[in-house]
Design a protein around this motif. Structure first.
Motif, PDB file in Angstrom:
ATOM      1  N   GLY A  15       0.845  -1.133   0.099  1.00 35.61           N
ATOM      2  CA  GLY A  15       0.210  -0.117   0.089  1.00 35.61           C
ATOM      3  C   GLY A  15       0.804   1.262   0.050  1.00 35.61           C
ATOM      4  N   LEU A  16       0.184   2.276  -0.174  1.00 35.06           N
ATOM      5  CA  LEU A  16       0.766   3.573  -0.289  1.00 35.06           C
ATOM      6  C   LEU A  16       0.055   4.606   0.771  1.00 35.06           C
ATOM      7  CD1 LEU A  16       3.235   5.616  -1.647  1.00 35.06           C
ATOM      8  CD2 LEU A  16       1.283   5.957  -3.300  1.00 35.06           C
ATOM      9  N   HIS A  56       4.037   1.723   1.949  1.00 35.01           N
ATOM     10  CA  HIS A  56       5.167   2.840   1.908  1.00 35.01           C
ATOM     11  C   HIS A  56       4.501   3.938   2.335  1.00 35.01           C
ATOM     12  CE1 HIS A  56       8.285   5.146   0.443  1.00 35.01           C
ATOM     13  NE2 HIS A  56       7.779   5.640  -0.331  1.00 35.01           N
ATOM     14  N   THR A  57       5.032   4.975   3.208  1.00 36.85           N
ATOM     15  CA  THR A  57       4.455   6.115   3.690  1.00 36.85           C
ATOM     16  C   THR A  57       5.180   7.213   2.878  1.00 36.85           C
ATOM     17  OG1 THR A  57       3.924   5.192   5.888  1.00 36.85           O
ATOM     18  CG2 THR A  57       4.027   7.291   5.561  1.00 36.85           C
ATOM     19  N   VAL A  58       4.672   8.348   2.407  1.00 32.80           N
ATOM     20  CA  VAL A  58       5.122   9.401   2.124  1.00 32.80           C
ATOM     21  C   VAL A  58       4.408  10.683   2.820  1.00 32.80           C
ATOM     22  CG1 VAL A  58       5.427  11.210   0.248  1.00 32.80           C
ATOM     23  CG2 VAL A  58       5.261   8.681  -0.210  1.00 32.80           C
ATOM     24  N   SER A  59       5.443  11.136   3.838  1.00 34.43           N
ATOM     25  CA  SER A  59       4.977  12.133   4.888  1.00 34.43           C
ATOM     26  C   SER A  59       6.034  13.154   4.936  1.00 34.43           C
ATOM     27  CB  SER A  59       4.934  11.446   6.313  1.00 34.43           C
ATOM     28  OG  SER A  59       4.568  12.194   7.218  1.00 34.43           O
ATOM     29  N   ARG A  60       5.759  14.434   5.199  1.00 38.19           N
ATOM     30  CA  ARG A  60       6.557  15.543   5.294  1.00 38.19           C
ATOM     31  C   ARG A  60       6.803  16.119   6.620  1.00 38.19           C
ATOM     32  NH1 ARG A  60       8.128  19.653   0.534  1.00 38.19           N
ATOM     33  NH2 ARG A  60       8.682  18.045  -1.122  1.00 38.19           N
ATOM     34  N   VAL A  61       7.899  16.378   7.328  1.00 41.47           N
ATOM     35  CA  VAL A  61       8.039  16.866   8.575  1.00 41.47           C
ATOM     36  C   VAL A  61       9.388  17.895   8.367  1.00 41.47           C
ATOM     37  CG1 VAL A  61       7.328  14.949   9.756  1.00 41.47           C
ATOM     38  CG2 VAL A  61       9.369  15.276   9.549  1.00 41.47           C
ATOM     39  N   PHE A 120       1.016   0.184  -6.721  1.00 41.37           N
ATOM     40  CA  PHE A 120       0.447  -0.212  -5.364  1.00 41.37           C
ATOM     41  C   PHE A 120      -0.809  -0.612  -5.615  1.00 41.37           C
ATOM     42  CE2 PHE A 120       3.735   3.301  -4.753  1.00 41.37           C
ATOM     43  CZ  PHE A 120       4.438   2.553  -3.755  1.00 41.37           C
ATOM     44  N   GLY A 121      -0.919  -1.660  -4.624  1.00 40.33           N
ATOM     45  CA  GLY A 121      -2.345  -2.536  -4.515  1.00 40.33           C
ATOM     46  C   GLY A 121      -3.583  -1.327  -4.040  1.00 40.33           C
ATOM     47  N   PHE A 122      -2.990  -0.399  -3.169  1.00 39.10           N
ATOM     48  CA  PHE A 122      -3.998   0.360  -2.546  1.00 39.10           C
ATOM     49  C   PHE A 122      -3.218   1.522  -2.027  1.00 39.10           C
ATOM     50  CE2 PHE A 122      -2.394  -2.132   1.087  1.00 39.10           C
ATOM     51  CZ  PHE A 122      -2.583  -1.232   2.039  1.00 39.10           C
ATOM     52  N   GLY A 123      -4.241   2.620  -1.958  1.00 35.89           N
ATOM     53  CA  GLY A 123      -3.522   4.005  -1.453  1.00 35.89           C
ATOM     54  C   GLY A 123      -4.514   4.389  -0.481  1.00 35.89           C
ATOM     55  N   LEU A 124      -3.981   5.298   0.521  1.00 30.74           N
ATOM     56  CA  LEU A 124      -4.591   6.025   1.522  1.00 30.74           C
ATOM     57  C   LEU A 124      -4.143   7.337   1.514  1.00 30.74           C
ATOM     58  CD1 LEU A 124      -4.334   3.258   4.174  1.00 30.74           C
ATOM     59  CD2 LEU A 124      -6.439   4.268   3.863  1.00 30.74           C
ATOM     60  N   MET A 140      -1.487   9.715  -7.075  1.00 27.26           N
ATOM     61  CA  MET A 140      -1.855   8.777  -6.126  1.00 27.26           C
ATOM     62  C   MET A 140      -2.842   7.614  -7.077  1.00 27.26           C
ATOM     63  SD  MET A 140      -2.393   9.584  -2.339  1.00 27.26           S
ATOM     64  CE  MET A 140      -2.668   7.765  -1.811  1.00 27.26           C
ATOM     65  N   LEU A 141      -3.856   8.121  -7.594  1.00 30.98           N
ATOM     66  CA  LEU A 141      -5.096   7.425  -8.272  1.00 30.98           C
ATOM     67  C   LEU A 141      -4.394   6.823  -9.499  1.00 30.98           C
ATOM     68  CD1 LEU A 141      -7.818  10.323  -8.100  1.00 30.98           C
ATOM     69  CD2 LEU A 141      -7.786   7.811  -7.176  1.00 30.98           C
ATOM     70  N   SER A 142      -3.282   7.594 -10.054  1.00 30.02           N
ATOM     71  CA  SER A 142      -2.651   6.837 -11.263  1.00 30.02           C
ATOM     72  C   SER A 142      -1.661   5.518 -10.866  1.00 30.02           C
ATOM     73  CB  SER A 142      -1.969   7.749 -12.431  1.00 30.02           C
ATOM     74  OG  SER A 142      -0.787   8.273 -11.593  1.00 30.02           O
TER      75      SER A 142
END
Ligand SMILES: Nc1ncnc2c1ncn2[C@@H]1O[C@H](COP(=O)(O)OP(=O)(O)OP(=O)(O)O)[C@@H](O)[C@H]1O
Ligand SMILES: O[C@H]1[C@H](O)[C@@H](O)[C@H](O)[C@@H](O)[C@H]1O
Length: 376
Positions: A15-16, A56-61, A120-124, A140-142
């Protein structure tokens, strides 16, 4: 509406998860009671990790991010020129409707932050502070087969002076055109007033959460209610996130939509009983995983089920699934209480956990077993 092109059984591919981690300062009845790691991505990570769904996570800090150890499995992008998003949340009897201020914002997540070569199989899509841009959701949708979206990522707006969180109508959010490519849109009851549910459910499935009253699912071909689990609410923060983590995990693991919604309610009720992201014991979660395995529908991809009625009817023996989850929850809450006691007596462990929380835990209830379709 998403087209079904593949009739193979769903395999829970990676997932993403996209959304910024943040710092939360929690105020109960006007008094600061805890500083915790926040951001929907952090709450959801706990649930997906516990259920062993790879992602896998995409996050900014910013460099000031205080929870590097707690997020070491899913590290954020540290942006030297930015700062970590900071929220002040007010709840309790003085604020029956939680009041939220974004005190510091962080950079937006750009399409270029998302991996290019991976599918990715799924995204959040689970932003909290306006960090997900329409072009980021579009990417993400693509690259994801099925995308779950928390509406809070789309419709939140922030006062320029005090950061008070408000909302715009989904139609005016700049994201509306993307809905036909979204699998599930999750909104709390407070947020659902910013959409026309009857209009949106024709475009994608809408899941509306109702706090202690559970949730409702509206799809093009059916709508139903799913019963809640009893909880002593300590802090409402993250309930919706944990709900969505449980719901998405259920769908990805092949549960029928009403079963996945029940699992969402289960994790939402565990979230409100603790401050900050929930602590879950992997061995105890095994009970939940075993139950999920028993309930799995074989061989039918969920998007296909969505267009037929079976995925939306109350699945057979769901009351039994509910009862098993009630039992699992009682054990999990006992264990949480126990580890809370240990944590409180060991400040070092608290530090290791990197959750600067003042733990305040629930008592365990014997729960009546209501009918899962919400009827008495
Ligand atoms: N007091 C409660 N008792 C039992 N379950 C709860 C309670 N509050 C929330 N939940 C569970 O969590 C889910 C999500 O809660 P809620 O509707 O409050 O979401 P939310 O407002 O998006 O939460 P947040 O923004 O605080 O993360 C509910 O559908 C329910 O299953
Ligand atoms: O950490 C929390 C959490 O992720 C919530 O879902 C969100 O409503 C708040 O903005 C945030 O501070």
């Amino acid at each position: 509406m998403v087209m079904v092109t593949d009739s193979k059984p769903i395999i829970p591919r990676r997932g993403l998860v996209v959304g910024n981690y943040c710092h939360d300062v929690l105020h109960r009845d006007g008094e600061a009671v805890a500083e915790t790691l926040g951001g929907a991505a952090s709450f959801i990570s706990v649930i997906l990790d516990a259920l062993t769904l790879p992602f896998h996570t995409v996050s900014r800090v910013g460099p000031d991010f205080a929870y590097a150890a707690a997020t070491s499995n899913h590290p954020p992008l540290i942006i030297p020129t930015s700062q970590t998003m900071l929220f002040h949340a007010h709840f309790g009897s003085v604020y029956p409707d939680r009041l939220l201020n974004r005190v510091r914002s962080c950079d937006s997540i750009l399409p270029s932050d998302l991996p290019d070569q991976t599918r990715f199989g799924f995204g959040l899509a689970v932003g909290v502070g306006g960090e997900i841009l329409p072009e980021t959701l579009e990417k993400m949708l693509s690259i994801c087969d099925h995308v779950f979206v928390d509406i809070q990522a789309l419709i939140r707006r922030f006062d320029n002076i005090n950061g008070r969180v408000s909302h715009v109508a989904l139609r005016d959010s700049g994201f509306f055109h993307l809905l036909p490519r979204v699998a599930f849109l999750k909104a709390s009851a407070d947020e659902a007033v910013f959409i026309d549910v009857e209009e949106v459910r024709k475009l994608c499935c809408v899941v509306v959460t109702h706090g202690k009253d559970g949730c409702e699912v509206f799809c093009p071909n059916g709508a139903f209610k799913v019963a809640p689990f009893v909880a002593d609410q300590v802090d409402p923060t993250g309930a919706g996130d944990c709900f969505l983590g449980g719901f998405a995990a259920g769908i990805v693991r092949g549960l029928a939509v009403p079963d996945a919604a029940l699992l969402g309610n289960f994790f939402g009720s565990i979230a409100v009983a603790q401050l900050g992201p929930p602590k879950l014991d992997f061995n105890l979660i095994q009970i939940v995983k075993d139950e999920m395995h028993k309930r799995k529908l074989q061989g039918i991809p969920f998007l296909e089920r969505r267009d037929e009625s079976p995925g939306f009817r109350k699945p057979p023996e769901q009351d039994q699934f509910y009862a098993s989850l009630v039992t699992a929850k009682a054990i999990i809450m006992c264990q949480i209480q126990e580890s809370g006691r240990n944590l409180l007596s060991s400040p070092k462990v608290l530090e290791q956990n990197n959750a600067k929380t003042i733990l305040s835990l629930t008592s365990v209830h014997e729960e009546p077993i209501p009918s899962v379709d919400g009827k008495p």
